[in-house]
Motif scaffolding. Structure first.
Motif, PDB file in Angstrom:
ATOM      1  N   UNK A   8       0.819  -1.213   0.000  1.00 37.84           N
ATOM      2  CA  UNK A   8       0.000   0.000   0.000  1.00 37.84           C
ATOM      3  C   UNK A   8       0.850   1.260   0.000  1.00 37.84           C
ATOM      4  N   UNK A   9       1.983   1.215   0.732  1.00 33.94           N
ATOM      5  CA  UNK A   9       2.847   2.392   0.828  1.00 33.94           C
ATOM      6  C   UNK A   9       3.620   2.655  -0.459  1.00 33.94           C
ATOM      7  N   UNK A  10       3.798   1.631  -1.286  1.00 33.89           N
ATOM      8  CA  UNK A  10       4.531   1.773  -2.550  1.00 33.89           C
ATOM      9  C   UNK A  10       3.856   0.897  -3.596  1.00 33.89           C
ATOM     10  N   UNK A  11       2.810   1.410  -4.228  1.00 33.03           N
ATOM     11  CA  UNK A  11       2.065   0.603  -5.199  1.00 33.03           C
ATOM     12  C   UNK A  11       2.919   0.208  -6.407  1.00 33.03           C
ATOM     13  N   UNK A  12       2.723  -1.026  -6.846  1.00 37.36           N
ATOM     14  CA  UNK A  12       3.361  -1.522  -8.061  1.00 37.36           C
ATOM     15  C   UNK A  12       2.304  -2.289  -8.838  1.00 37.36           C
ATOM     16  N   UNK A  13       2.105  -1.918 -10.100  1.00 32.19           N
ATOM     17  CA  UNK A  13       1.031  -2.551 -10.856  1.00 32.19           C
ATOM     18  C   UNK A  13       1.289  -2.473 -12.358  1.00 32.19           C
ATOM     19  N   UNK A  14       0.681  -3.419 -13.075  1.00 34.53           N
ATOM     20  CA  UNK A  14       0.727  -3.448 -14.542  1.00 34.53           C
ATOM     21  C   UNK A  14      -0.519  -2.749 -15.088  1.00 34.53           C
ATOM     22  N   UNK A  15      -0.337  -2.103 -16.225  1.00 31.41           N
ATOM     23  CA  UNK A  15      -1.439  -1.422 -16.913  1.00 31.41           C
ATOM     24  C   UNK A  15      -1.536  -1.985 -18.327  1.00 31.41           C
ATOM     25  N   UNK A  16      -2.704  -2.457 -18.702  1.00 35.02           N
ATOM     26  CA  UNK A  16      -2.935  -3.009 -20.046  1.00 35.02           C
ATOM     27  C   UNK A  16      -4.083  -2.226 -20.680  1.00 35.02           C
ATOM     28  N   UNK A  17      -3.819  -1.603 -21.833  1.00 33.73           N
ATOM     29  CA  UNK A  17      -4.797  -0.725 -22.487  1.00 33.73           C
ATOM     30  C   UNK A  17      -5.108  -1.267 -23.882  1.00 33.73           C
ATOM     31  N   UNK A  18      -6.382  -1.308 -24.213  1.00 26.65           N
ATOM     32  CA  UNK A  18      -6.805  -1.699 -25.557  1.00 26.65           C
ATOM     33  C   UNK A  18      -6.363  -0.623 -26.553  1.00 26.65           C
ATOM     34  N   UNK A  19      -5.965  -1.027 -27.747  1.00 23.74           N
ATOM     35  CA  UNK A  19      -5.560  -0.097 -28.803  1.00 23.74           C
ATOM     36  C   UNK A  19      -6.341  -0.383 -30.070  1.00 23.74           C
ATOM     37  N   UNK A  20      -6.430   0.630 -30.939  1.00 21.06           N
ATOM     38  CA  UNK A  20      -7.231   0.466 -32.154  1.00 21.06           C
ATOM     39  C   UNK A  20      -6.491  -0.258 -33.273  1.00 21.06           C
ATOM     40  N   UNK A  21      -5.231  -0.573 -33.050  1.00 21.37           N
ATOM     41  CA  UNK A  21      -4.465  -1.375 -34.014  1.00 21.37           C
ATOM     42  C   UNK A  21      -3.259  -1.965 -33.293  1.00 21.37           C
ATOM     43  N   UNK A  22      -2.613  -2.933 -33.950  1.00 21.26           N
ATOM     44  CA  UNK A  22      -1.357  -3.441 -33.411  1.00 21.26           C
ATOM     45  C   UNK A  22      -0.321  -2.323 -33.421  1.00 21.26           C
ATOM     46  N   UNK A  23       0.677  -2.444 -32.559  1.00 20.29           N
ATOM     47  CA  UNK A  23       1.725  -1.433 -32.513  1.00 20.29           C
ATOM     48  C   UNK A  23       3.078  -2.094 -32.348  1.00 20.29           C
ATOM     49  N   UNK A  24       4.127  -1.354 -32.707  1.00 17.99           N
ATOM     50  CA  UNK A  24       5.480  -1.880 -32.605  1.00 17.99           C
ATOM     51  C   UNK A  24       6.055  -1.573 -31.224  1.00 17.99           C
ATOM     52  N   UNK A  25       7.203  -2.157 -30.930  1.00 19.75           N
ATOM     53  CA  UNK A  25       7.887  -1.871 -29.671  1.00 19.75           C
ATOM     54  C   UNK A  25       8.231  -0.387 -29.577  1.00 19.75           C
TER      55      UNK A  25
END
Length: 306
Positions: free
Chosen positions: A145-162
């Protein structure tokens, strides 16, 4: 309407370390691949199928995933017991075999910069809600709780490169993640740890996919504004230094002359660094501008104190 697949490669093979007796993720081999028909289906797979099914001893007892596919190929290994090399054909997680297209945007917010405010998952969720995005997030094994760590995954309208994903990560790091995201996870072959057993999830699935092209355009605009502001800040610091030097010149003695020589050397050093720093990528450039401004302030303060 364009229909595309959401590709995922799974890392779910584990082994027991002979020295420690602990379960470890095999981070080299792709256990399975899937093409999902929707972002929601990908979400279900990551949060349900790839969530670790029991309490973990540490972060390396886990599963992983990558939002892309890998071309099967040969890989050379060395036996731990005999040292002899052997070759196997299979699907391996490495940059050379990775497809160029990634099916979703991913980020890792780890709050590793103690000089900046802590960013919570709720703060990021509110910002993404403001953008109207469809997304899901889950806490990592190291989250507290004192130091949050989390992954974020977002939908995109097309594939994307690195490269495109990194640029969008830079933009979101400035505008959504509070500059607390890890920008080192976007090299070819990098993977994402799957949800741990005790993961907490925050999500919004009824939003719209993030427009990749619009996000890239926003990244360019924000980078230009930040660079212009940084140049203005440096200009003010240079003027302040010039005024300080002018004041010292009215009462030149051996000590002040020595101080001015030192300032000249320092200014030359900093000016030489500018050209190198300007050649770097936008995120590194912005950080360099901030450091450069601090350098000028330090030199000006030092001169004023002499």
């Amino acid at each position: 309407m364009t229909i595309r697949a959401y590709s995922v490669s799974d890392l779910t093979r584990t082994y027991v370390d002979e020295k420690t007796g602990q379960t470890r993720l095999d981070m080299t081999s792709i256990a399975s691949t899937d093409d999902f028909p929707s972002f929601e289906a990908l979400r279900d797979h990551v949060l349900n199928d790839l969530r670790y099914q029991r309490s973990q001893a540490d972060k390396m007892e886990t599963f992983g995933w990558v939002p892309t596919l890998y071309m099967p190929s040969e890989r050379t290994f060395k036996s731990r017991k005999t040292g002899a090399e052997f070759t196997r054909f299979g699907s391996w997680r490495n940059g050379a075999a990775e497809a160029e297209a990634l099916s979703v945007f991913c980020a890792d917010v780890d709050n590793s910069d103690p000089a900046r405010p802590i960013v919570s998952m709720q703060t990021v969720a509110s910002a993404l809600d403001g953008l109207g995005c469809a997304y899901f997030m889950y806490t990592t094994f190291s989250h507290i709780a004192e130091k949050p760590k989390f992954r974020v995954v977002i939908d995109t309208d097309r594939d994307l490169t690195r490269a495109e994903m990194l640029r969008i990560a830079v933009w979101l790091n400035w505008t959504v993640f509070g500059q607390q995201a890890d920008l080192s996870i976007y090299d070819p072959g990098d993977f994402i740890f799957a949800p741990p057993y005790a993961a907490t999830v925050t999500e919004r699935l009824r939003g719209v996919p993030l427009s990749v092209d619009a996000a890239l355009a926003q990244q360019v605009q924000v980078a230009e504004r930040r660079s212009a502001q940084a140049v203005e800040d440096i200009g003010r610091q240079v003027l302040a230094m010039a005024e300080a030097v002018g004041r010292k010149l009215t009462d030149v003695d051996n000590r002040s002359a020595e101080a001015i020589d030192q300032v000249g050397t320092e200014v030359a050093r900093i000016a030489g660094a500018v050209e190198l720093r300007l050649a770097r990528a936008e995120q590194t450039q912005a950080e360099s501008f901030e450091k450069l401004s601090a350098d000028f302030a330090r030199v000006s303060d030092s001169l004023a104190a002499r």
